[in-house]
Write a protein that holds these residues in place. Structure first.
Motif, short mmCIF file in Angstrom:
data_model
loop_
_atom_site.label_atom_id
_atom_site.label_comp_id
_atom_site.label_asym_id
_atom_site.label_seq_id
_atom_site.Cartn_x
_atom_site.Cartn_y
_atom_site.Cartn_z
N ARG A 234 5.95 5.43 -4.91
CA ARG A 234 4.94 4.38 -4.94
C ARG A 234 3.64 4.99 -5.43
O ARG A 234 3.15 5.98 -4.88
CB ARG A 234 4.75 3.73 -3.57
CG ARG A 234 3.61 2.71 -3.57
CD ARG A 234 3.75 1.70 -2.46
NE ARG A 234 4.89 0.80 -2.69
CZ ARG A 234 5.31 -0.10 -1.80
NH1 ARG A 234 4.69 -0.22 -0.64
NH2 ARG A 234 6.33 -0.88 -2.09
N LEU A 235 3.09 4.39 -6.47
CA LEU A 235 1.85 4.85 -7.08
C LEU A 235 0.78 3.82 -6.78
O LEU A 235 0.94 2.64 -7.07
CB LEU A 235 2.03 4.97 -8.60
CG LEU A 235 3.39 5.50 -9.11
CD1 LEU A 235 3.44 5.42 -10.63
CD2 LEU A 235 3.61 6.93 -8.63
N THR A 236 -0.32 4.25 -6.19
CA THR A 236 -1.42 3.35 -5.88
C THR A 236 -2.72 3.94 -6.37
O THR A 236 -2.89 5.17 -6.39
CB THR A 236 -1.52 3.09 -4.37
OG1 THR A 236 -1.73 4.34 -3.69
CG2 THR A 236 -0.27 2.45 -3.82
N GLY A 237 -3.64 3.07 -6.76
CA GLY A 237 -4.93 3.58 -7.21
C GLY A 237 -5.82 2.49 -7.73
O GLY A 237 -5.37 1.40 -8.10
N GLY A 238 -7.12 2.78 -7.73
CA GLY A 238 -8.08 1.83 -8.28
C GLY A 238 -8.44 0.73 -7.31
O GLY A 238 -7.71 0.42 -6.37
N ASN B 13 0.82 -1.21 0.00
CA ASN B 13 0.00 0.00 0.00
C ASN B 13 0.86 1.26 0.00
O ASN B 13 2.09 1.19 0.02
CB ASN B 13 -0.97 -0.02 1.19
CG ASN B 13 -0.26 0.08 2.52
OD1 ASN B 13 0.25 1.14 2.90
ND2 ASN B 13 -0.21 -1.03 3.24
N ALA B 14 0.20 2.41 0.01
CA ALA B 14 0.92 3.68 -0.11
C ALA B 14 1.64 4.08 1.16
O ALA B 14 2.53 4.94 1.14
CB ALA B 14 -0.06 4.79 -0.50
N VAL C 159 -2.72 7.86 -5.76
CA VAL C 159 -1.87 8.45 -4.73
C VAL C 159 -0.41 8.25 -5.14
O VAL C 159 -0.01 7.18 -5.60
CB VAL C 159 -2.11 7.79 -3.36
CG1 VAL C 159 -1.06 8.23 -2.35
CG2 VAL C 159 -3.50 8.13 -2.85
N ILE C 160 0.39 9.31 -4.98
CA ILE C 160 1.83 9.23 -5.24
C ILE C 160 2.55 9.57 -3.93
O ILE C 160 2.35 10.64 -3.36
CB ILE C 160 2.25 10.22 -6.34
CG1 ILE C 160 1.46 9.97 -7.62
CG2 ILE C 160 3.75 10.10 -6.61
CD1 ILE C 160 1.78 10.96 -8.74
N ALA C 161 3.35 8.64 -3.46
CA ALA C 161 4.08 8.84 -2.21
C ALA C 161 5.56 8.57 -2.45
O ALA C 161 5.92 7.55 -3.03
CB ALA C 161 3.55 7.90 -1.12
N VAL D 128 8.48 2.85 -8.54
CA VAL D 128 9.48 3.18 -9.56
C VAL D 128 10.59 4.01 -8.92
O VAL D 128 10.34 4.82 -8.02
CB VAL D 128 8.85 3.98 -10.74
CG1 VAL D 128 7.85 3.12 -11.49
CG2 VAL D 128 8.18 5.25 -10.25
N PRO D 129 11.84 3.80 -9.35
CA PRO D 129 12.95 4.59 -8.80
C PRO D 129 12.97 6.00 -9.36
O PRO D 129 12.54 6.24 -10.50
CB PRO D 129 14.18 3.80 -9.24
CG PRO D 129 13.75 3.12 -10.51
CD PRO D 129 12.29 2.80 -10.33
N VAL D 130 13.46 6.94 -8.57
CA VAL D 130 13.64 8.32 -9.03
C VAL D 130 15.03 8.79 -8.60
O VAL D 130 15.58 8.31 -7.62
CB VAL D 130 12.56 9.27 -8.48
CG1 VAL D 130 11.22 8.99 -9.13
CG2 VAL D 130 12.44 9.15 -6.96
N ALA D 131 15.57 9.72 -9.35
CA ALA D 131 16.95 10.13 -9.12
C ALA D 131 17.09 11.19 -8.04
O ALA D 131 18.17 11.36 -7.47
CB ALA D 131 17.55 10.67 -10.44
N ALA D 132 16.00 11.90 -7.73
CA ALA D 132 16.11 13.02 -6.79
C ALA D 132 14.80 13.19 -6.04
O ALA D 132 13.75 12.70 -6.49
CB ALA D 132 16.45 14.31 -7.56
#
Length: 400
Positions: free
Chosen positions: A306-310, A46-47, A297-299, A278-282
Protein backbone atom coordinates in the motif's frame (compact mmCIF):
# COMPACT_ATOMS: atom_id res chain seq x y z
CA UNK A 1 -32.30 -1.93 22.97
CA UNK A 2 -34.07 -0.65 19.87
CA UNK A 3 -32.38 0.85 16.83
CA UNK A 4 -34.08 4.16 17.60
CA UNK A 5 -33.20 4.69 21.26
CA UNK A 6 -29.90 4.49 23.17
CA UNK A 7 -27.85 5.99 25.98
CA UNK A 8 -25.22 7.06 23.47
CA UNK A 9 -25.27 7.51 19.69
CA UNK A 10 -21.85 7.29 18.08
CA UNK A 11 -21.93 9.04 14.72
CA UNK A 12 -19.29 7.44 12.51
CA UNK A 13 -18.14 3.83 12.23
CA UNK A 14 -14.55 4.49 11.24
CA UNK A 15 -11.80 3.29 13.54
CA UNK A 16 -12.28 6.07 16.13
CA UNK A 17 -16.05 5.60 16.35
CA UNK A 18 -15.66 1.82 16.38
CA UNK A 19 -13.35 1.85 19.39
CA UNK A 20 -15.47 4.43 21.21
CA UNK A 21 -18.46 2.11 20.76
CA UNK A 22 -16.42 -0.90 21.83
CA UNK A 23 -15.23 0.56 25.13
CA UNK A 24 -18.64 2.04 25.93
CA UNK A 25 -20.44 -1.23 25.18
CA UNK A 26 -17.91 -3.15 27.23
CA UNK A 27 -18.75 -0.83 30.14
CA UNK A 28 -22.41 -1.75 29.84
CA UNK A 29 -23.60 1.40 28.07
CA UNK A 30 -26.42 1.11 25.52
CA UNK A 31 -24.75 2.26 22.30
CA UNK A 32 -25.96 2.87 18.76
CA UNK A 33 -23.41 3.36 15.98
CA UNK A 34 -24.67 5.33 12.97
CA UNK A 35 -22.94 5.10 9.61
CA UNK A 36 -24.18 4.35 6.07
CA UNK A 37 -20.87 2.68 5.18
CA UNK A 38 -19.27 1.17 8.31
CA UNK A 39 -15.47 0.83 8.25
CA UNK A 40 -15.27 3.15 5.25
CA UNK A 41 -13.66 6.56 4.88
CA UNK A 42 -10.06 7.18 5.90
CA UNK A 43 -10.10 4.02 8.04
CA UNK A 44 -10.24 1.86 4.90
CA UNK A 45 -7.54 3.37 2.72
CA UNK A 46 -4.74 4.55 4.98
CA UNK A 47 -1.32 2.97 5.43
CA UNK A 48 -2.20 1.22 8.68
CA UNK A 49 0.72 2.76 10.56
CA UNK A 50 0.78 3.00 14.35
CA UNK A 51 3.36 5.72 14.78
CA UNK A 52 4.51 7.19 18.08
CA UNK A 53 7.21 8.66 15.82
CA UNK A 54 4.55 11.05 14.45
CA UNK A 55 4.09 12.61 17.89
CA UNK A 56 5.36 15.97 16.63
CA UNK A 57 2.12 17.80 15.66
CA UNK A 58 1.73 18.91 12.06
CA UNK A 59 1.53 22.60 13.01
CA UNK A 60 5.19 23.61 13.12
CA UNK A 61 7.33 26.18 11.24
CA UNK A 62 8.58 23.80 8.54
CA UNK A 63 5.02 22.75 7.67
CA UNK A 64 3.97 26.41 7.68
CA UNK A 65 6.50 26.98 4.91
CA UNK A 66 4.88 24.10 3.01
CA UNK A 67 1.48 25.74 3.50
CA UNK A 68 2.67 29.08 2.14
CA UNK A 69 4.24 27.29 -0.82
CA UNK A 70 0.93 25.52 -1.48
CA UNK A 71 -0.96 28.82 -1.26
CA UNK A 72 1.39 30.29 -3.87
CA UNK A 73 0.91 27.30 -6.14
CA UNK A 74 4.24 25.59 -5.55
CA UNK A 75 4.79 21.87 -5.06
CA UNK A 76 5.32 20.26 -1.70
CA UNK A 77 3.93 17.82 0.83
CA UNK A 78 0.53 19.55 0.82
CA UNK A 79 -1.49 21.37 -1.83
CA UNK A 80 -4.58 23.56 -1.86
CA UNK A 81 -7.64 22.78 -3.93
CA UNK A 82 -8.82 25.78 -5.88
CA UNK A 83 -10.69 27.99 -5.67
CA UNK A 84 -9.59 28.30 -2.04
CA UNK A 85 -12.66 28.62 0.18
CA UNK A 86 -12.86 31.40 2.81
CA UNK A 87 -13.22 28.72 5.50
CA UNK A 88 -9.94 27.17 4.36
CA UNK A 89 -8.18 30.53 4.47
CA UNK A 90 -9.46 31.07 8.01
CA UNK A 91 -8.23 27.61 8.97
CA UNK A 92 -4.82 28.39 7.47
CA UNK A 93 -4.67 31.57 9.56
CA UNK A 94 -5.23 29.55 12.72
CA UNK A 95 -2.68 27.01 11.50
CA UNK A 96 -0.10 29.78 11.04
CA UNK A 97 -0.67 30.95 14.62
CA UNK A 98 -0.39 27.39 15.97
CA UNK A 99 2.84 26.78 14.00
CA UNK A 100 4.88 29.24 16.07
CA UNK A 101 8.28 27.87 17.13
CA UNK A 102 8.33 25.53 20.11
CA UNK A 103 4.58 25.01 20.49
CA UNK A 104 4.47 21.69 18.63
CA UNK A 105 7.22 20.20 20.75
CA UNK A 106 5.38 21.17 23.92
CA UNK A 107 2.41 19.11 22.68
CA UNK A 108 4.54 16.10 21.68
CA UNK A 109 4.53 14.38 25.11
CA UNK A 110 0.74 14.24 25.10
CA UNK A 111 0.58 12.66 21.65
CA UNK A 112 3.39 10.22 22.44
CA UNK A 113 1.63 9.06 25.61
CA UNK A 114 -1.65 8.51 23.73
CA UNK A 115 0.16 6.65 20.93
CA UNK A 116 1.96 4.37 23.39
CA UNK A 117 -1.30 3.66 25.18
CA UNK A 118 -3.00 2.80 21.88
CA UNK A 119 -0.29 0.31 20.93
CA UNK A 120 -0.85 -1.51 24.23
CA UNK A 121 -4.63 -1.42 23.76
CA UNK A 122 -4.43 -2.82 20.23
CA UNK A 123 -2.44 -5.84 21.46
CA UNK A 124 -4.80 -6.27 24.42
CA UNK A 125 -7.84 -6.00 22.15
CA UNK A 126 -6.60 -8.64 19.70
CA UNK A 127 -5.77 -11.05 22.52
CA UNK A 128 -8.95 -10.47 24.55
CA UNK A 129 -11.41 -10.52 21.66
CA UNK A 130 -9.55 -13.21 19.67
CA UNK A 131 -9.78 -11.16 16.50
CA UNK A 132 -7.15 -10.74 13.81
CA UNK A 133 -6.23 -7.11 13.08
CA UNK A 134 -3.02 -7.83 11.17
CA UNK A 135 -0.91 -6.31 13.96
CA UNK A 136 2.82 -6.50 13.36
CA UNK A 137 5.67 -4.80 15.22
CA UNK A 138 7.29 -3.81 11.96
CA UNK A 139 8.92 -0.50 12.89
CA UNK A 140 9.16 2.50 10.58
CA UNK A 141 12.22 3.24 8.46
CA UNK A 142 12.47 6.81 7.17
CA UNK A 143 14.96 7.12 4.30
CA UNK A 144 16.31 9.83 2.02
CA UNK A 145 18.76 10.27 -0.80
CA UNK A 146 19.83 13.65 0.57
CA UNK A 147 21.96 14.24 3.65
CA UNK A 148 20.32 17.56 4.48
CA UNK A 149 16.89 15.90 4.64
CA UNK A 150 18.33 13.12 6.78
CA UNK A 151 19.93 15.62 9.14
CA UNK A 152 16.55 17.30 9.65
CA UNK A 153 14.92 13.94 10.37
CA UNK A 154 17.71 12.96 12.75
CA UNK A 155 17.37 16.20 14.73
CA UNK A 156 13.64 15.54 15.05
CA UNK A 157 14.36 11.97 16.19
CA UNK A 158 16.68 13.24 18.92
CA UNK A 159 13.96 15.56 20.21
CA UNK A 160 11.40 12.74 20.07
CA UNK A 161 13.71 10.63 22.22
CA UNK A 162 13.02 13.09 25.05
CA UNK A 163 9.35 12.00 25.04
CA UNK A 164 10.21 8.30 24.94
CA UNK A 165 10.23 7.62 21.18
CA UNK A 166 13.18 5.34 20.44
CA UNK A 167 15.14 5.70 17.21
CA UNK A 168 18.26 4.41 15.51
CA UNK A 169 20.40 6.28 12.98
CA UNK A 170 21.42 4.17 9.95
CA UNK A 171 24.01 4.93 7.30
CA UNK A 172 23.59 3.76 3.70
CA UNK A 173 25.19 0.38 4.35
CA UNK A 174 23.01 -0.26 7.40
CA UNK A 175 19.87 0.60 5.45
CA UNK A 176 20.91 -1.82 2.69
CA UNK A 177 21.53 -4.56 5.24
CA UNK A 178 18.20 -3.89 6.99
CA UNK A 179 16.09 -3.63 3.82
CA UNK A 180 17.95 -5.28 0.90
CA UNK A 181 15.13 -4.54 -1.57
CA UNK A 182 15.55 -0.78 -1.25
CA UNK A 183 17.49 1.15 -3.86
CA UNK A 184 20.45 3.39 -2.96
CA UNK A 185 19.78 6.01 -0.26
CA UNK A 186 22.03 8.25 1.82
CA UNK A 187 20.78 6.70 5.05
CA UNK A 188 17.79 6.49 7.29
CA UNK A 189 16.25 6.75 10.73
CA UNK A 190 14.62 3.67 12.18
CA UNK A 191 11.78 3.89 14.72
CA UNK A 192 11.54 0.37 16.20
CA UNK A 193 8.53 1.17 18.40
CA UNK A 194 6.21 1.86 15.47
CA UNK A 195 3.88 -0.88 14.26
CA UNK A 196 1.69 -1.86 11.35
CA UNK A 197 -1.79 -3.35 11.04
CA UNK A 198 -4.49 -3.88 8.45
CA UNK A 199 -6.67 -0.77 8.85
CA UNK A 200 -9.84 -2.23 7.35
CA UNK A 201 -9.46 -5.47 9.29
CA UNK A 202 -8.87 -3.57 12.54
CA UNK A 203 -11.89 -1.30 12.07
CA UNK A 204 -14.18 -4.19 11.24
CA UNK A 205 -12.84 -6.12 14.23
CA UNK A 206 -13.60 -3.22 16.60
CA UNK A 207 -17.16 -3.02 15.24
CA UNK A 208 -17.61 -6.78 15.58
CA UNK A 209 -16.40 -6.68 19.18
CA UNK A 210 -18.63 -3.71 19.98
CA UNK A 211 -21.65 -5.65 18.70
CA UNK A 212 -20.59 -8.69 20.75
CA UNK A 213 -20.83 -6.50 23.84
CA UNK A 214 -24.26 -5.18 22.95
CA UNK A 215 -23.73 -2.21 20.63
CA UNK A 216 -26.16 -1.89 17.72
CA UNK A 217 -24.86 -0.87 14.30
CA UNK A 218 -27.36 1.09 12.21
CA UNK A 219 -26.62 1.77 8.56
CA UNK A 220 -27.90 5.32 8.45
CA UNK A 221 -26.44 8.73 7.67
CA UNK A 222 -26.71 11.40 10.37
CA UNK A 223 -28.21 14.64 9.07
CA UNK A 224 -28.31 16.81 12.18
CA UNK A 225 -27.97 16.72 15.96
CA UNK A 226 -31.24 17.56 17.69
CA UNK A 227 -31.26 19.70 20.83
CA UNK A 228 -33.79 21.59 22.92
CA UNK A 229 -33.55 23.79 26.03
CA UNK A 230 -29.76 23.39 26.05
CA UNK A 231 -29.88 19.59 26.00
CA UNK A 232 -29.11 17.01 23.33
CA UNK A 233 -32.24 15.08 22.42
CA UNK A 234 -31.14 12.88 19.53
CA UNK A 235 -29.94 12.58 15.96
CA UNK A 236 -31.93 12.92 12.75
CA UNK A 237 -30.85 10.38 10.14
CA UNK A 238 -31.86 9.59 6.59
CA UNK A 239 -33.87 6.63 7.93
CA UNK A 240 -35.57 8.45 10.81
CA UNK A 241 -34.82 10.00 14.21
CA UNK A 242 -32.77 8.44 17.01
CA UNK A 243 -33.45 9.42 20.62
CA UNK A 244 -30.47 9.87 22.93
CA UNK A 245 -29.07 12.31 25.45
CA UNK A 246 -25.42 11.84 24.45
CA UNK A 247 -23.93 12.04 20.96
CA UNK A 248 -20.32 11.29 20.04
CA UNK A 249 -19.18 12.90 16.81
CA UNK A 250 -16.64 10.52 15.31
CA UNK A 251 -17.51 11.19 11.68
CA UNK A 252 -14.10 12.46 10.62
CA UNK A 253 -14.15 15.66 8.62
CA UNK A 254 -17.97 15.54 8.49
CA UNK A 255 -18.07 16.05 12.27
CA UNK A 256 -17.72 19.82 11.83
CA UNK A 257 -20.93 20.13 9.83
CA UNK A 258 -22.88 17.99 12.30
CA UNK A 259 -21.50 19.99 15.24
CA UNK A 260 -22.71 23.18 13.59
CA UNK A 261 -26.27 21.81 13.62
CA UNK A 262 -25.95 21.77 17.42
CA UNK A 263 -24.57 25.31 17.56
CA UNK A 264 -20.90 24.29 17.93
CA UNK A 265 -18.07 25.23 15.61
CA UNK A 266 -15.21 22.74 15.35
CA UNK A 267 -12.01 23.93 13.61
CA UNK A 268 -11.78 20.85 11.41
CA UNK A 269 -10.82 21.02 7.74
CA UNK A 270 -10.84 18.03 5.34
CA UNK A 271 -7.37 16.98 4.25
CA UNK A 272 -7.82 14.80 1.17
CA UNK A 273 -5.37 11.93 0.82
CA UNK A 274 -5.00 8.98 -1.51
CA UNK A 275 -3.47 5.54 -1.63
CA UNK A 276 -2.61 2.88 -4.17
CA UNK A 277 -2.56 -0.84 -3.42
CA UNK A 278 -0.61 -3.13 -5.76
CA UNK A 279 0.04 -6.89 -5.62
CA UNK A 280 3.58 -8.24 -5.22
CA UNK A 281 4.86 -11.75 -5.76
CA UNK A 282 7.15 -12.01 -2.73
CA UNK A 283 7.97 -10.38 0.60
CA UNK A 284 9.93 -7.17 -0.02
CA UNK A 285 9.96 -5.12 3.17
CA UNK A 286 10.36 -5.88 6.86
CA UNK A 287 9.51 -2.32 7.89
CA UNK A 288 7.04 0.25 6.79
CA UNK A 289 9.16 2.67 4.76
CA UNK A 290 8.79 6.44 4.58
CA UNK A 291 10.42 8.12 1.59
CA UNK A 292 11.25 11.53 3.07
CA UNK A 293 11.98 13.03 -0.35
CA UNK A 294 8.62 12.20 -1.96
CA UNK A 295 6.57 12.11 1.29
CA UNK A 296 5.33 8.61 0.43
CA UNK A 297 4.81 5.66 2.78
CA UNK A 298 5.16 2.08 1.54
CA UNK A 299 3.70 -0.64 3.74
CA UNK A 300 3.63 -4.35 2.90
CA UNK A 301 0.92 -6.70 4.10
CA UNK A 302 1.15 -10.25 2.82
CA UNK A 303 1.06 -10.13 -1.00
CA UNK A 304 0.37 -6.42 -1.49
CA UNK A 305 1.97 -3.05 -1.06
CA UNK A 306 0.00 0.00 0.00
CA UNK A 307 1.43 3.32 -1.14
CA UNK A 308 0.15 6.49 0.50
CA UNK A 309 1.22 10.09 0.18
CA UNK A 310 0.26 13.67 -0.40
CA UNK A 311 -2.58 15.77 0.92
CA UNK A 312 -4.87 18.47 -0.47
CA UNK A 313 -6.66 20.95 1.77
CA UNK A 314 -10.00 22.61 1.09
CA UNK A 315 -12.10 22.59 -2.04
CA UNK A 316 -14.81 20.16 -3.15
CA UNK A 317 -14.56 16.41 -2.38
CA UNK A 318 -13.39 15.37 -5.83
CA UNK A 319 -10.93 12.55 -6.64
CA UNK A 320 -7.30 13.58 -7.13
CA UNK A 321 -5.84 13.82 -10.59
CA UNK A 322 -4.54 10.55 -12.14
CA UNK A 323 -1.04 11.98 -11.83
CA UNK A 324 -1.30 11.69 -8.04
CA UNK A 325 -1.58 7.91 -8.30
CA UNK A 326 1.07 7.73 -11.01
CA UNK A 327 3.40 9.63 -8.69
CA UNK A 328 2.95 7.01 -5.97
CA UNK A 329 3.81 4.23 -8.40
CA UNK A 330 6.91 6.09 -9.66
CA UNK A 331 8.14 6.63 -6.11
CA UNK A 332 7.67 2.96 -5.24
CA UNK A 333 9.40 1.81 -8.42
CA UNK A 334 12.40 4.06 -7.71
CA UNK A 335 12.62 2.98 -4.09
CA UNK A 336 12.16 -0.74 -4.92
CA UNK A 337 14.02 -1.07 -8.24
CA UNK A 338 13.89 -4.87 -8.34
CA UNK A 339 10.18 -5.20 -7.63
CA UNK A 340 7.52 -5.90 -10.22
CA UNK A 341 4.67 -3.47 -9.59
CA UNK A 342 2.70 -4.06 -12.77
CA UNK A 343 -0.30 -5.83 -11.26
CA UNK A 344 -3.84 -4.55 -11.07
CA UNK A 345 -3.96 -1.57 -8.74
CA UNK A 346 -6.67 -0.49 -6.31
CA UNK A 347 -7.09 3.26 -5.91
CA UNK A 348 -8.54 4.99 -2.86
CA UNK A 349 -9.09 8.58 -1.81
CA UNK A 350 -10.72 10.11 1.24
CA UNK A 351 -10.65 12.95 3.75
CA UNK A 352 -8.74 13.15 7.01
CA UNK A 353 -10.07 15.52 9.70
CA UNK A 354 -7.37 18.15 10.22
CA UNK A 355 -7.18 20.68 13.07
CA UNK A 356 -5.12 23.89 12.89
CA UNK A 357 -2.86 22.89 15.80
CA UNK A 358 -2.48 19.26 14.70
CA UNK A 359 -4.07 17.94 17.90
CA UNK A 360 -7.26 15.85 18.01
CA UNK A 361 -10.42 17.23 19.60
CA UNK A 362 -11.55 14.69 22.19
CA UNK A 363 -13.83 16.40 24.68
CA UNK A 364 -17.37 17.42 25.49
CA UNK A 365 -18.04 20.54 23.42
CA UNK A 366 -21.48 21.18 24.88
CA UNK A 367 -23.51 19.19 27.43
CA UNK A 368 -24.25 15.81 25.88
CA UNK A 369 -22.17 16.40 22.74
CA UNK A 370 -18.70 14.84 22.61
CA UNK A 371 -16.25 15.49 19.78
CA UNK A 372 -13.88 12.69 18.76
CA UNK A 373 -12.34 14.07 15.60
CA UNK A 374 -9.40 16.02 14.23
CA UNK A 375 -6.91 13.14 14.43
CA UNK A 376 -5.44 13.99 11.03
CA UNK A 377 -2.85 11.39 10.08
CA UNK A 378 -3.05 9.78 13.53
CA UNK A 379 -6.56 8.35 13.46
CA UNK A 380 -5.42 4.75 13.31
CA UNK A 381 -2.63 5.36 15.81
CA UNK A 382 -4.80 7.04 18.45
CA UNK A 383 -8.17 5.29 18.01
CA UNK A 384 -8.14 2.84 20.96
CA UNK A 385 -6.80 5.44 23.39
CA UNK A 386 -9.44 7.90 22.18
CA UNK A 387 -12.23 5.36 22.66
CA UNK A 388 -10.99 4.45 26.11
CA UNK A 389 -10.76 8.11 27.16
CA UNK A 390 -14.32 8.82 26.04
CA UNK A 391 -15.77 5.73 27.73
CA UNK A 392 -13.90 6.41 30.97
CA UNK A 393 -14.98 10.04 31.05
CA UNK A 394 -18.65 9.42 30.28
CA UNK A 395 -19.07 6.54 32.72
CA UNK A 396 -17.11 8.30 35.50
CA UNK A 397 -19.41 11.31 35.31
CA UNK A 398 -22.48 9.04 35.23
CA UNK A 399 -23.64 10.75 32.05
CA UNK A 400 -24.66 7.42 30.59
Amino acid sequence: MSARDADVAVVGAGVVGAFAAYYLARAGVRVLVLDPEPAGGASAGNAGLLVPSYSHPMAHPQMLVEGVRALLGGSGDIALRRPVRPATLAWLGRFAFAARPGRAWRAAPRLAALADRSLLLYAEFAATEHLDIGLREAGLLAVSRHRRTLDTQRRAAVRLSHVGVASEMLDAAAVAATEPALGPVAGGVRFPGDALLDPLLATRAALTAAERHGAVLVRAAARRVRHASGRITGVDTDTGPVATTTVILAAGAASALLARSAGVRLPVEPGYGWSLTVPVAAPLLRHAVLDLDAHVVIAQRDDRLRLTGGMELGGPPTPPAPEAFAGLRRTASALLPGASLDGTEVRWCGARPMTPDGLPIVREVRPGLVAATGHGQLGMTLAPATGELIATDLTARSRV
